[in-house]
Design an enzyme around this catalytic site. Structure first.
Site, PDB file in Angstrom:
ATOM      1  CB  ALA A  53      -0.897   0.018   1.246  1.00 38.18           C
TER       2      ALA A  53
ATOM      3  CB  SER B 185       5.927  -1.406   1.380  1.00 40.06           C
ATOM      4  OG  SER B 185       5.477  -2.601   0.822  1.00 40.06           O
TER       5      SER B 185
ATOM      6  CB  ALA C  35      -0.689   3.791   4.049  1.00 40.05           C
ATOM      7  CE1 TYR C  36      -0.264  -1.098   4.829  1.00 37.85           C
ATOM      8  CE2 TYR C  36       0.449  -2.859   3.380  1.00 37.85           C
ATOM      9  CZ  TYR C  36      -0.497  -2.308   4.217  1.00 37.85           C
ATOM     10  OH  TYR C  36      -1.672  -2.979   4.455  1.00 37.85           O
ATOM     11  N   GLY C  37       4.892   3.070   3.878  1.00 40.41           N
ATOM     12  CA  GLY C  37       6.228   3.669   3.799  1.00 40.41           C
ATOM     13  C   GLY C  37       6.886   3.373   2.464  1.00 40.41           C
TER      14      GLY C  37
END
Ligand SMILES: NC(=O)c1ccc[n+]([C@@H]2O[C@H](COP(=O)([O-])OP(=O)(O)OC[C@H]3O[C@@H](n4cnc5c(N)ncnc54)[C@H](OP(=O)(O)O)[C@@H]3O)[C@@H](O)[C@H]2O)c1
Length: 260
Positions: free
Chosen positions: A68, A74, A70-72
């Site tokens: 995502a 990733s 929102a996963y930094g």
């Protein structure tokens, strides 16, 4: 394959035409250490460790990676790590949540959704995304009933940028509305501790929708019997478990090897 290593089966992701391994790999811990609800603190794995984790996943028959914006870092890290082998994987990412300076903010407008998908394509270094889910902030019905986000995702699916769309919902009512509005896939919560969405999941399966399960290990607080329970429930396509530890990945695969 290493002696004793299990190979997980694949299941159809509803009627999307995509097959996913019954165990998927969640990648929050590849990109973000702040504001996560895991029992123990951890460090991001370096590139060699992340590559070894993906090699281990491939060896176990795992083809589904969940990420995502929102996963930094990733998505960006996966883009680099999967270069040259992207087509071996089913990539699931999300839209709506942004994580910046230690805080989440949410934007479900059409403009943001489109820019977010374009950015995911760039970060993941690919020209299509297998699954894009709405990353809910908890106000599932508001988000869906406003219409913009799902309409935008469906138009990007029509344009060939995305193969399947859906929602990672936070409420059962949200999951039901996502099905009613024609989502191809839902991401639901299910574990031995919390089976409150099992009827919704079974219904999704009956209606030919894909079901990805999150938090089957209660974010690391439950054992592999919880994983086995979740994967065995009618309607479940894949159980996505977040880990950066290849030994945990192998144990999780072993726990599911007997399942169809
Ligand atoms: N809103 C959303 O869309 C949303 C929300 C939550 C989660 N998700 C997705 O679902 C995935 C899974 O959710 P989650 O990470 O919250 O929870 P989870 O899969 O229930 O638990 C992950 C935690 O369990 C530990 N773990 C994994 N296998 C283990 C084993 N065999 N033995 C002991 N500990 C083990 C991991 O630590 P180690 O690294 O030490 O193995 C990690 O800290 C996420 O990665 C993400 O992709 C999506």
């Amino acid at each position: 394959m290493r002696p004793g290593a299990a190979e997980v089966r694949h299941r159809p992701l509803g009627s999307t035409g995509i097959d996913v391994s019954v165990l998927g790999l969640g990648t929050v811990k590849l990109g973000r250490t702040e504001q996560v609800r895991y029992p123990r603190p951890f460090r991001l794995p370096d590139d060699a460790a992340a590559r070894a984790l993906l090699d281990c996943a491939a060896e176990l028959g795992i083809n589904l990676l969940d990420t995502a914006p929102a996963y930094g870092s990733s998505e960006t890290r996966l883009g680099g790590l999967l270069r040259g082998r992207r087509h071996d994987w089913v990539l699931c990412t999300k839209v709506g949540e942004e994580f910046e300076q230690g805080r989440s903010r949410f934007d479900f407008s059409a403009g943001h959704v489109r820019r977010s998908v374009e950015r995911s394509l760039e970060r993941l270094a690919t020209d299509y995304l297998d699954v894009v889910l709405i990353h809910s902030d908890g106000r599932d019905l508001d988000i869906l009933d406003r219409g913009e986000v799902l309409e935008t995702l469906l138009s990007l699916k029509e344009a060939g940028w995305i193969r399947a769309v859906g929602m990672s919902h936070k409420t059962e009512a949200g999951g039901r509305r996502a099905l009613a509005l024609g989502c191809d896939v839902i991401m639901a919560t299910l574990s031995l501790d919390d089976d409150s969405e099992s009827d919704l999941i079974a219904e999704a399966g009956r209606r030919g929708r894909g079901v990805l399960v999150k938090k089957a290990l209660a974010s690391g607080r439950a054992g592999v019997d919880s994983l086995r329970f979740a994967a065995a429930q009618p309607g479940v396509s894949s159980v996505v478990v977040g880990t950066v530890d290849p030994e945990h990945l192998r144990a999780n695969a072993r726990a599911l090897e007997e399942l169809p």
